[in-house]
Design a protein around this motif. Structure first.
Motif, PDB file in Angstrom:
ATOM      1  N   HIS A 186     -49.294  54.117  -4.119  1.00  9.90           N
ATOM      2  CA  HIS A 186     -50.685  53.722  -4.315  1.00  9.90           C
ATOM      3  C   HIS A 186     -50.908  52.284  -3.848  1.00  9.90           C
ATOM      4  N   HIS A 201     -53.167  50.489  -0.617  1.00 11.46           N
ATOM      5  CA  HIS A 201     -54.112  49.367  -0.562  1.00 11.46           C
ATOM      6  C   HIS A 201     -53.717  48.378   0.533  1.00 11.46           C
ATOM      7  N   ARG A 228     -55.996  42.675  -5.757  1.00  7.84           N
ATOM      8  CA  ARG A 228     -56.433  43.917  -6.377  1.00  7.84           C
ATOM      9  C   ARG A 228     -55.498  44.193  -7.544  1.00  7.84           C
ATOM     10  N   ASP A 259     -54.617  47.181 -10.742  1.00 10.68           N
ATOM     11  CA  ASP A 259     -54.886  48.567 -11.098  1.00 10.68           C
ATOM     12  C   ASP A 259     -54.582  48.878 -12.549  1.00 10.68           C
ATOM     13  N   ASP A 290     -59.541  53.208  -4.807  1.00  7.19           N
ATOM     14  CA  ASP A 290     -58.466  53.756  -5.630  1.00  7.19           C
ATOM     15  C   ASP A 290     -58.214  55.227  -5.328  1.00  7.19           C
TER      16      ASP A 290
HETATM   17 ZN   LIG Z   1     -55.608  50.788  -6.877  1.00 14.37          ZN
END
Ligand SMILES: [Zn+2]
Length: 296
Positions: A100, A104, A116, A118, A132
């Protein structure tokens, strides 16, 4: 897994990232090789990393970051090209979180923000949600290696045993593998999840449904139970780690069809797989019965 509108574009980036690391066909995907090939640093989330990151944020973003501190699973520092992932969890979660955050980093249009962070669901802005979703899809694409998984699926029987095997092979969770597996089926197969009701834990309520293209085409209007009461045959699998299975009649339009079902309790919810047997199998079953009858 929700497919973003940009799915095709994200897939291209995922394939390019796999090729750059010479990782196509290597399972589970060697995520650290992907990071190295993309020249992305990879560090664990610790208190120091969090504090450094918090210090760079101002105003509402800083407050939000500090509030969600405990739930942060990964950070992509786009400016420094470093990802931070919480490694204090299961291997499938670590692999998915790395994929993930890598998403990005490599999806070029994500470079709107200097950084960023998460967590489960506290990012509310629409752009953040789309990013996302794209990062999740990227992660699934690199873990399942796109079309490689599609080809692989055809070599396996339809059922949870195959899903469990494929999950181990890819280092993915059984749950995530199940959704992807059903989408890739040539046959008419669907997967339904039932969650315990908030008001009565003995009753399960229907959640997400995913179906293969053939299932959608032929049984798109299937009448699935909204809720499962304790007596329902699928409920046998609840609170067990075994896969249960049998046949069931379900109506589509006004016509009843027989489906094979398998049910598996994943610890939180009940996954039910429905499969309409291909006609060829019906013929073969009939032949078997005739053979047995004539030889006795
Ligand atoms: Zn994310």
């Amino acid at each position: 897994m929700v497919r973003p509108e940009s799915a095709d574009e994200v897939s291209k980036y995922a394939m390019r990232t796999l090729r750059a690391a010479d990782a196509l066909g290597k399972l589970p995907t060697p995520m650290d090789d992907l990071l190295a090939a993309a020249k992305i640093g990879n560090l664990q989330i610790d208190e120091e990393a969090k504090e450094n990151f918090s210090a760079r944020l101002i105003g509402a973003a800083k407050n939000e970051f500090n509030l969600m501190w405990e739930r942060i699973r990964g950070i992509a520092d786009l400016r420094k090209r470093i990802i931070y992932v919480d490694e204090n969890t299961t291997l499938p979660r670590i692999l998915f979180a790395k994929g993930h955050e890598l998403g990005h980093e490599v999806l070029s249009w994500h470079y709107l923000d200097p950084g960023r962070f998460d967590d489960e669901k506290s990012l509310t802005e629409e752009a953040e949600e789309i990013f996302d979703m794209e990062a999740n899809f990227f992660s699934a694409e690199v873990i399942f290696q796109g079309g490689n998984f599609t080809r692989l699926v055809r070599d396996y029987n339809v059922g949870f045993d195959s899903i469990f095997h494929l999950a181990d092979m890819h280092g993915a969770s059984r749950h995530a593998t199940a959704w992807r597996y059903v989408e890739e089926q040539d046959e008419s197969v669907a997967l339904v999840i039932y969650w315990p009701s908030r008001f009565n834990s003995e009753i399960l309520r229907r959640g997400k449904v995913v179906a293969s293209p053939n299932f959608l085409l032929n049984f798109g209007d299937i009448d699935l139970p909204e809720q499962l009461d304790p007596g329902h045959s699928w409920m046998a699998a609840q609170a067990s780690n075994l896969v249960f299975g049998d046949m069931i009649s379900l109506t589509c339009g006004n016509v009843a069809f027989r489906f094979e079902w398998e049910a598996w309790w994943n610890g939180y919810g009940l996954l039910v797989m429905l499969r309409r047997k291909p006609k060829l199998h019906f013929v073969r079953d009939l032949v078997d019965k005739v053979t047995i009858a004539s030889s006795s």
